[in-house]
Design a protein around this motif. Structure first.
Motif, mmCIF file in Angstrom:
data_model
loop_
_atom_site.group_PDB
_atom_site.id
_atom_site.type_symbol
_atom_site.label_atom_id
_atom_site.label_comp_id
_atom_site.label_asym_id
_atom_site.label_seq_id
_atom_site.Cartn_x
_atom_site.Cartn_y
_atom_site.Cartn_z
ATOM 1 N N ALA A 25 0.880 -1.050 0.000
ATOM 2 C CA ALA A 25 0.000 0.000 0.000
ATOM 3 C C ALA A 25 0.897 1.070 0.000
ATOM 4 O O ALA A 25 1.473 1.469 -0.972
ATOM 5 N N LEU A 26 0.782 1.543 0.935
ATOM 6 C CA LEU A 26 1.717 2.619 1.202
ATOM 7 C C LEU A 26 2.946 2.084 1.932
ATOM 8 O O LEU A 26 2.891 1.074 2.600
ATOM 9 N N LEU A 28 5.873 3.295 4.749
ATOM 10 C CA LEU A 28 6.313 4.266 5.739
ATOM 11 C C LEU A 28 7.829 4.414 5.638
ATOM 12 O O LEU A 28 8.538 3.456 5.349
ATOM 13 N N GLU A 461 -2.107 1.148 6.084
ATOM 14 C CA GLU A 461 -0.823 1.000 5.406
ATOM 15 C C GLU A 461 -0.221 -0.340 5.798
ATOM 16 O O GLU A 461 -0.571 -0.914 6.827
ATOM 17 N N GLU A 462 0.705 -0.810 4.990
ATOM 18 C CA GLU A 462 1.469 -2.004 5.336
ATOM 19 C C GLU A 462 2.900 -1.815 4.866
ATOM 20 O O GLU A 462 3.140 -1.363 3.736
ATOM 21 N N HIS A 493 3.418 8.186 10.412
ATOM 22 C CA HIS A 493 2.608 8.681 9.309
ATOM 23 C C HIS A 493 3.510 9.227 8.209
ATOM 24 O O HIS A 493 4.652 9.635 8.455
ATOM 25 N N TYR A 498 0.015 9.722 0.266
ATOM 26 C CA TYR A 498 -1.352 9.453 -0.175
ATOM 27 C C TYR A 498 -1.698 10.155 -1.483
ATOM 28 O O TYR A 498 -2.817 10.017 -1.972
ATOM 29 N N ALA A 508 -8.001 7.786 2.074
ATOM 30 C CA ALA A 508 -7.052 7.068 2.926
ATOM 31 C C ALA A 508 -7.622 6.811 4.310
ATOM 32 O O ALA A 508 -7.298 5.814 4.948
ATOM 33 N N ASP A 510 -7.005 8.101 7.135
ATOM 34 C CA ASP A 510 -5.940 8.031 8.128
ATOM 35 C C ASP A 510 -6.129 9.178 9.119
ATOM 36 O O ASP A 510 -6.058 10.346 8.741
ATOM 37 N N SER A 577 -4.285 4.264 -1.616
ATOM 38 C CA SER A 577 -4.750 3.821 -0.312
ATOM 39 C C SER A 577 -5.396 2.447 -0.448
ATOM 40 O O SER A 577 -6.059 2.163 -1.447
#
Length: 615
Positions: A25-26, A28, A461-462, A493, A498, A508, A510, A577
């Motif tokens: 996904a996203l 970090l 997110e992962e 975050h 996004y 998203a 979030d 997302s």
């Protein structure tokens, strides 16, 4: 799920094709640190926010890291086991790589200048004091004492968990106290008072426990009433001594317990334990249990009785994981409830119906309910005898709502660790869960309020941090994640990931992020809200993003993809997302209707320099 159209036009000799992608996904950002490429077992993490340092225990090393940047200025202490102990360990047949080293398992602050640390010492536990200096800028970090025995403070086997808490320069440990790993104990050591432990080889107290965590939790306003809680799972045996089930338990003791006068001398006189249940209630009334506790995170609140332990469990019966949340008030209710008692010809567990002595067993001396009793040696004999024979509470502890927050069954992974952050969003407060998996990933998710029998959780997110499973995750404004091969620092975050459209930011969902009129950025509850757009519950960009999508479309016009006549072209739209899906719609020239495109490739007659405009 909300649909967001992204326009794409193809110019061709044939009819005009209008495509609409229903998107998003996203990853970090993170920093990584390791001593070497070898497996060093970075298991024990301890954050000291006053000094802005994190202390890490691994094989033969102790590390001191800057919590703001773990890759900057890390200090190291090399502390191996002695050669003679390593030889003895190998002669005993222990694993020379994963057993016959000094695996650091106790890392606790002792005072303003020193840490107290213990390691397995090649199956001969050893402890030292490490000078960390009074201020971080001193860059002090070295062993400042002779080695002393770690027996009763650290397990011999590094693969057996040791949990510890330092209170007023006294060490409270849950571990195995012998070489063979048969004598489990909750032990108080490093004390000017007498050492105290659980009753030895008494399965009513401890039955082959695997210790998970320990926390000091207040009980009212009087500090003397605070209890030290140990979370563990244990094997229960039947009357013939055969193993039956694995249950998760929580035990508690009073830190000022010094043992009994005539009975339970140097043993806990306040030890009680209760079962923790994490289960799913089926329609027919049966319970499916996630019975093996793996991790505990204590979410602290302003009200002591409102503290919420959140725990991760997995099932030994079927492939599944769950996260359950417990209210401290419910835990106290169980410990203030009936005691368990074996009765009848089959020695079944029933609620004790007899007279309960005063003061109530499990009560701390010198607290609000026992102001005239100063030490546990003043407890009457019937109180001490009752505790020895009735250490188990009858009622189990159920989670909030009697159901898990998160359930995963049939997945190709299981959760290994959980930490929780309380985040204030525009439409309320949310608990953001960071769940480590045995696949080396972190799932960041929120649980939405629901009136149904099952909570709705959203994976925001992962991130894949390691190729191997986690050992632990620690939270202190950032995540610190450890494995066999290193430690990573992960941000909570990354709103800019996004995308540049209000719709993407809104989709998203979030709680850390919101659309500020120009970009997706960090949400601050105290900031100006006139142009802030955030919708965690519904994630509906149609209501939140009116007037903010023009910029996205301008940017989309800058993206070109060229096709070749009489060929096929892959139309790709990368989601921003996990909450959004992708769907392509075809709208032909002079036709208001839109068709869902079910083919991965669209074949069309195109000019040599046809253009695709995509966001």
């Amino acid at each position: 799920m909300n649909d967001v159209c992204v326009n794409a036009w193809w110019w061709s000799e044939g009819p005009l094709v209008h495509l609409c992608a229903i998107a998003t996904a996203l990853l970090l950002s993170f920093e990584h640190y390791s001593i070497s490429d070898k497996a060093m077992d970075y298991r024990i993490l301890h954050v000291d926010e006053d000094q802005d340092r994190m202390y890490v225990g691994c094989k033969d090393h102790v590390l001191s890291m800057d919590i703001n940047n773990i890759t900057d200025g890390t200090l190291k202490v090399f502390w191996p086991a002695s050669n003679s102990k390593i030889e003895e360990c190998q002669m005993a047949g222990k694993d020379p790589t994963h057993g016959c080293g000094n695996f650091i398992r106790v890392v606790q602050p002792y005072n303003r200048t020193h840490m107290f640390m213990c390691g397995s010492g090649a199956y001969s536990p050893v402890c030292v004091y490490i000078n960390r200096g009074r201020r971080p800028e001193e860059q002090v970090f070295h062993i400042d004492s002779k080695s002393e025995s770690g027996k009763g403070r650290c397990s011999f086997n590094p693969e057996v968990n040791t949990v510890s808490v330092m209170l007023n320069q006294e060490l409270f440990s849950g571990m195995y106290i012998d070489f063979m790993g048969t004598d489990s104990a909750i032990f108080r050591s490093l004390t000017k008072r007498n050492a105290v432990r659980t009753d030895q080889h008494n399965s009513k107290w401890l039955s082959e426990p695997i210790f998970i965590d320990a926390h000091l939790i207040p009980d009212g306003t009087d500090p003397n009433d605070a209890k030290l809680y140990f979370f563990f799972r244990e094997r229960l045996t039947d009357n013939s001594g055969h193993t039956k089930n694995i249950h998760t338990m929580v035990a508690r003791v009073c830190p000022n317990d010094i043992g009994g006068q005539r009975s339970l001398v140097n043993k806990w006189t306040t030890f009680l334990k209760a079962r923790i249940v994490c289960s799913v209630l089926e329609e027919d009334g049966t319970e499916t249990h996630f019975d093996e506790l793996e991790n505990v995170f204590l979410l602290e609140t302003d009200q002591p009785k409102a503290n919420e332990p959140e725990s991760y469990f997995h099932s030994s019966v079927f492939k599944g994981s769950a996260v359950c949340m417990y209210n401290m008030a419910d835990i106290l209710t169980v410990f203030n409830g009936p005691f368990a008692h074996r009765d009848g010809p089959n020695f079944q567990w029933v609620a004790f119906q007899g007279r309960i002595p005063y003061p109530r067993p499990g009560t701390c001396p010198g607290g609000a309910f026992t102001p005239d009793i100063h030490t546990t040696k003043e407890f009457p004999d019937d109180v001490v005898t009752f505790v020895r024979n009735h250490p188990v509470m009858y009622n189990p502890i159920y989670p909030v709502g009697r159901r898990p927050l998160v359930v995963r069954t049939g997945a190709d992974y299981k959760y290994t660790a959980v930490v929780v952050d309380q985040v204030a969003a525009a439409d309320g407060n949310y608990q953001v869960l960071f769940l480590g998996t045995d696949k080396g990933t972190i799932q960041k998710l929120i649980v939405l309020p629901s009136n149904q029998s099952v909570h709705e959780d959203l994976i925001l997110e992962e991130l894949e941090v390691f190729k191997v499973c986690y050992l632990s995750i620690l939270f202190s404004q950032q995540l610190y994640v450890s494995s066999e091969y290193g430690v990573s620092q992960v941000s909570l975050h990354r709103c800019q990931a996004y995308g540049e459209a209000c719709a993407d930011c809104c989709l998203a969902r979030d709680p850390y992020c919101a659309w500020d009129g120009l970009s997706c950025s960090r949400f601050y509850p105290t900031g100006k809200r006139r142009s802030r757009r955030q919708d965690i519950i519904h994630g509906n960009p149609l209501t939140q993003c009116r007037g903010f999508n023009l910029k996205a479309y301008r940017n989309a016009a800058e993206m070109m993809q060229y096709g070749v006549k009489n060929n096929t072209t892959f139309l790709e739209c990368i989601p921003k997302s996990p909450q959004a899906s992708i769907r392509w719609l075809i709208q032909r020239d002079n036709d208001r209707r839109k068709e869902v495109c079910k083919q991965r490739y669209l074949k069309n007659t195109m000019e040599p320099y046809g253009k695709q405009q995509l966001h």
